[in-house]
Design a protein around this motif. Structure first.
Motif, PDB file in Angstrom:
ATOM      1  N   ASP A 105      -5.861   2.671  -3.963  1.00  0.00           N
ATOM      2  CA  ASP A 105      -4.503   2.562  -4.128  1.00  0.00           C
ATOM      3  C   ASP A 105      -3.854   3.960  -3.658  1.00  0.00           C
ATOM      4  O   ASP A 105      -2.682   3.742  -3.013  1.00  0.00           O
ATOM      5  CB  ASP A 105      -4.225   2.875  -5.793  1.00  0.00           C
ATOM      6  N   ARG A 106      -4.487   5.251  -3.611  1.00  0.00           N
ATOM      7  CA  ARG A 106      -3.864   6.253  -2.642  1.00  0.00           C
ATOM      8  C   ARG A 106      -3.660   5.971  -1.310  1.00  0.00           C
ATOM      9  O   ARG A 106      -2.755   6.258  -0.593  1.00  0.00           O
ATOM     10  CB  ARG A 106      -4.471   7.437  -3.242  1.00  0.00           C
ATOM     11  N   SER A 107      -4.754   5.574  -1.062  1.00  0.00           N
ATOM     12  CA  SER A 107      -4.718   5.137   0.760  1.00  0.00           C
ATOM     13  C   SER A 107      -3.473   3.956   0.933  1.00  0.00           C
ATOM     14  O   SER A 107      -2.946   4.184   1.886  1.00  0.00           O
ATOM     15  CB  SER A 107      -6.155   4.197   1.209  1.00  0.00           C
ATOM     16  N   ARG A 108      -3.393   2.971   0.152  1.00  0.00           N
ATOM     17  CA  ARG A 108      -2.462   1.925   0.366  1.00  0.00           C
ATOM     18  C   ARG A 108      -1.009   2.707   0.352  1.00  0.00           C
ATOM     19  O   ARG A 108      -0.019   2.264   1.003  1.00  0.00           O
ATOM     20  CB  ARG A 108      -2.523   0.981  -0.560  1.00  0.00           C
ATOM     21  N   ILE A 109      -0.747   3.552  -0.737  1.00  0.00           N
ATOM     22  CA  ILE A 109       0.383   4.307  -0.895  1.00  0.00           C
ATOM     23  C   ILE A 109       0.901   5.141   0.464  1.00  0.00           C
ATOM     24  O   ILE A 109       1.875   5.216   1.093  1.00  0.00           O
ATOM     25  CB  ILE A 109       0.618   5.137  -2.193  1.00  0.00           C
TER      26      ILE A 109
END
Length: 126
Positions: A105-109
């Protein structure tokens, strides 16, 4: 935007007052009529808001050097400190929240941030 307003509590400012201070920090001294137009409120309402912000020491007024009939409103050092504290508060809250997300999720953000920056710039362009 609602989330940002809800987590920014330093200075006990309304969202309009915080927006006006941020605008002054970004754009420099401005006339009340121009500030009212950008904020989408009436000139008398902006005059009242500026009066409250001035009373709290967050802005100053000065005669416009180009037109002595006009008044320019500028953010004061205490106003800059409030805006800085609000930004730091938001950053800390978002940092803590990001820490609760998994790595994917952090990577997508993170991947979406450049597009979001361009979106903000497009909205703020005069």
């Amino acid at each position: 935007m609602r989330l940002v307003r809800e987590v920014s509590t330093v200075g006990d400012l309304s969202s309009t007052a915080a927006s006006v201070l941020s605008q002054l920090a970004r754009m420099g001294p401005s006339r009340i009529t121009d500030m009212a137009h950008v904020a989408g409120i009436s000139q008398p309402a902006m005059s009242q808001l500026v009066g409250r912000l001035e009373h709290e020491g967050l802005v100053t007024r000065a005669v416009d050097g180009d037109d002595r009939r006009g008044v320019l409103v500028a953010i004061s050092d205490p106003g800059r400190a409030v805006i800085g504290a609000r930004r730091a508060q938001r950053a800390a809250i978002f940092d803590e929240a990001l820490g609760r997300l998994d790595e994917s999720d952090r990577s997508r953000i993170a991947a979406a941030l450049p597009a979001l920056d361009r979106l903000v710039e497009a909205v703020l362009e005069p």
